[in-house]
Design an enzyme around this catalytic site. Structure first.
Site, PDB file in Angstrom:
ATOM      1  N   GLY A  83       0.798  -1.232   0.000  1.00 58.35           N
ATOM      2  CA  GLY A  83       0.000   0.000   0.000  1.00 58.35           C
ATOM      3  C   GLY A  83       0.823   1.270   0.000  1.00 58.35           C
ATOM      4  N   GLY A  87       4.799  -0.980  -5.567  1.00 56.97           N
ATOM      5  CA  GLY A  87       4.624  -2.066  -6.526  1.00 56.97           C
ATOM      6  C   GLY A  87       4.397  -3.439  -5.918  1.00 56.97           C
ATOM      7  N   SER A  89       1.637  -4.929  -5.407  1.00 54.76           N
ATOM      8  CA  SER A  89       0.604  -5.692  -6.121  1.00 54.76           C
ATOM      9  C   SER A  89       1.160  -6.258  -7.430  1.00 54.76           C
ATOM     10  CB  SER A  89      -0.645  -4.859  -6.352  1.00 54.76           C
ATOM     11  OG  SER A  89      -0.320  -3.631  -6.936  1.00 54.76           O
ATOM     12  N   ALA A  90       1.950  -5.465  -8.133  1.00 58.29           N
ATOM     13  CA  ALA A  90       2.549  -5.981  -9.381  1.00 58.29           C
ATOM     14  C   ALA A  90       3.503  -7.128  -9.062  1.00 58.29           C
ATOM     15  CB  ALA A  90       3.291  -4.869 -10.111  1.00 58.29           C
ATOM     16  N   ASP A 131       3.927  -1.143 -14.305  1.00 55.82           N
ATOM     17  CA  ASP A 131       4.393  -1.800 -13.072  1.00 55.82           C
ATOM     18  C   ASP A 131       4.768  -3.251 -13.325  1.00 55.82           C
ATOM     19  OD1 ASP A 131       3.642   0.573 -11.950  1.00 55.82           O
ATOM     20  OD2 ASP A 131       2.347  -0.298 -10.416  1.00 55.82           O
TER      21      ASP A 131
HETATM   22  O1  PMV Z   1      -0.193   2.502  -7.050  1.00 52.75           O
HETATM   23  P1  PMV Z   1       0.903   2.095  -7.971  1.00 52.75           P
HETATM   24  O2  PMV Z   1       2.261   2.327  -7.480  1.00 52.75           O
HETATM   25  O3  PMV Z   1       0.675   0.731  -8.513  1.00 52.75           O
HETATM   26  O4  PMV Z   1       0.877   3.082  -9.222  1.00 52.75           O
HETATM   27  C1  PMV Z   1      -0.217   3.195 -10.040  1.00 52.75           C
HETATM   28  C2  PMV Z   1       0.216   3.910 -11.263  1.00 52.75           C
HETATM   29  C3  PMV Z   1      -0.935   4.377 -12.122  1.00 52.75           C
HETATM   30  O5  PMV Z   1      -0.363   5.018 -13.246  1.00 52.75           O
HETATM   31  C4  PMV Z   1      -1.806   5.361 -11.377  1.00 52.75           C
HETATM   32  C5  PMV Z   1      -1.794   3.208 -12.574  1.00 52.75           C
HETATM   33  C6  PMV Z   1      -1.095   2.278 -13.542  1.00 52.75           C
HETATM   34  O6  PMV Z   1      -1.560   1.119 -13.636  1.00 52.75           O
HETATM   35  O7  PMV Z   1      -0.146   2.661 -14.241  1.00 52.75           O
END
Ligand code: PMV
Length: 309
Positions: A83, A87, A89-90, A131
Site C-alpha cells: 500500500g 509495486g 501488487s505488481a 508496473d
Molecule cells: O499505485 P501504484 O504504485 O501501482 O501506481 C499506479 C500507477 C498508475 O499510473 C496510477 C496506474 C497504472 O496502472 O499505471
C-alpha cells in the site's frame, strides 16, 4: 515445492498519464516479494482458505486464471511495504504467476508481463502495463506509445499500444517516504479518468506529463540530475492538478526539499509515498521521519523476476 520472487518498483515519471497511453518511467528496487507453492489438501494462501478476507486479490486472481490441477498451498513473504506505491501488487501478480507456471508457458518475460497486466486489469479495472513490466524485467522501464531504442515488447489493449523499453539504472540515490495512508489505485485512476473527460486542463496536464517524462528519462540517462529534479517537481504539480495529491504528501515534500534535487509523489497518490532524488539520503530520510512519514531506503535493482525450485 516451487517459487518465484519479483522486485518492487517506484514510478519516477508519468503515473496516471500512462493509463491514457502517455510515456512513463519506473525503476525496479532491491526489495522483493516471494511466493512459494506446494501441494496441499486444500487451496490455501498464507494459511487461510481461498477467498478468505484479507487475502491478496492479486494472488487470488492469478490462481483463478491459472486453474492449477489439485490443491496448492501458497505462501508469500515480502520486504515491499504494502500500500505504499512501491509495486507490491505488481510483484505479487508476477511472482505468483511465475511460481504457478510449472509448464513454462510464461517463461518469456513478455508473456509473463502481459499475463500480470491482465491480472492487474481484472483486479483494478484500469491499469497500465508499466508496473508489471518493470517488476518482470528489472532495471528501468520506459513505456511510450512510440517504439524507441531499447525496445523490449509491446502490450495492446483495444486501440492503445504501450511499447516497453529497457533503460539502464543510474548511479543516483533515491529515498521514498511513505505517508502511512494507503489509497487504493483503482478509484484514483477512475477519478482521473472522469476528470479528464470533463476538464480540458486535466487533459493538458496529462499531455505535459507525457512530454516531461521523455525529457526526464533523457536527463537521467545522461546524469543531468538537477534537470531530473526540476522535472520531478513539475510532475508533482501536474499530478496535484489531476487531483491525486494529498496534504500529507505535500508535508513530506516540504520536509525533504532542503536535501533533495527534486521530489514528487510516486504511484497512485491520494496518500501513498513520495520519492526524492537526493545527494544526502540520510538527511532526507531523517527529514521524512521528523515530518511524520516513514522513510523507506531503496536501492535500484537490475534484477527482475527470479524463479526457484
Ligand atoms: O499505485 P501504484 O504504485 O501501482 O501506481 C499506479 C500507477 C498508475 O499510473 C496510477 C496506474 C497504472 O496502472 O499505471
Amino acid at each position: 515445492m516451487s517459487g518465484a520472487s519479483a522486485p518492487g518498483k517506484f514510478i519516477l515519471f508519468g503515473e496516471h498519464a500512462v493509463v491514457f497511453g502517455k510515456p512513463a518511467f519506473a525503476l525496479a528496487i532491491d526489495r522483493r516479494l516471494t511466493v512459494t507453492v506446494a501441494e496441499a489438501e486444500r487451496t490455501e494462501l498464507n494459511g487461510k482458505p481461498f477467498g478468505a478476507a484479507g487475502n491478496s486479490p492479486y494472488v487470488e486472481e492469478c490462481l483463478r486464471r491459472v486453474e492449477p490441477q489439485g490443491h496448492l498451498r501458497l505462501e508469500t513473504r515480502s520486504t515491499i511495504p504494502a500500500g505504499s506505491g512501491l509495486g507490491s501488487s505488481a510483484a505479487a501478480a508476477i511472482a505468483t504467476l511465475a511460481a504457478l507456471d510449472r509448464q513454462g508457458r510464461l517463461r518469456e518475460e513478455d508473456d509473463l508481463a502481459r499475463a500480470g497486466f491482465e491480472v492487474e486489469l481484472a483486479v483494478q479495472g484500469r491499469a497500465s502495463p508499466l508496473d508489471t513490466s518493470t517488476v518482470t524485467h528489472g532495471s528501468g522501464i520506459l513505456v511510450s506509445p512510440e517504439r524507441l531504442s531499447g525496445h523490449l515488447w509491446e502490450v495492446r489493449r483495444g486501440e492503445k499500444v504501450w511499447n516497453l523499453h529497457h533503460r539502464s539504472i543510474p548511479e543516483a540515490d533515491f529515498v521514498v517516504g511513505f505517508t502511512g495512508i494507503s489509497a487504493a489505485t483503482g478509484p484514483l485512476v477512475a477519478m482521473v479518468h472522469e476528470r479528464a473527460a470533463r476538464e480540458p486542463k486535466v487533459r493538458e496536464a496529462i499531455e505535459e506529463i507525457g512530454e516531461l517524462t521523455l525529457a526526464g528519462v533523457d536527463a537521467l540517462q545522461h546524469e543531468r540530475f538537477e534537470e531530473v529534479g526540476e522535472l520531478m517537481e513539475r510532475n508533482h504539480a501536474l499530478l496535484t492538478l489531476l487531483g491525486v495529491g494529498h496534504e500529507r504528501l505535500d508535508a513530506l515534500l516540504r520536509a525533504v526539499k532542503p536535501y533533495a534535487l527534486g521530489a514528487k509523489l510516486t504511484g497512485a497518490g491520494g496518500g501513498g509515498s513520495i520519492v526524492a532524488l537526493t545527494e544526502k539520503p540520510d538527511k532526507a530520510a531523517e527529514a521524512i521521519r521528523a515530518a511524520g512519514g516513514t522513510p523507506i531506503p531503496v536501492r535500484l535493482s537490475r534484477e527482475g523476476v527470479r524463479r526457484h525450485g
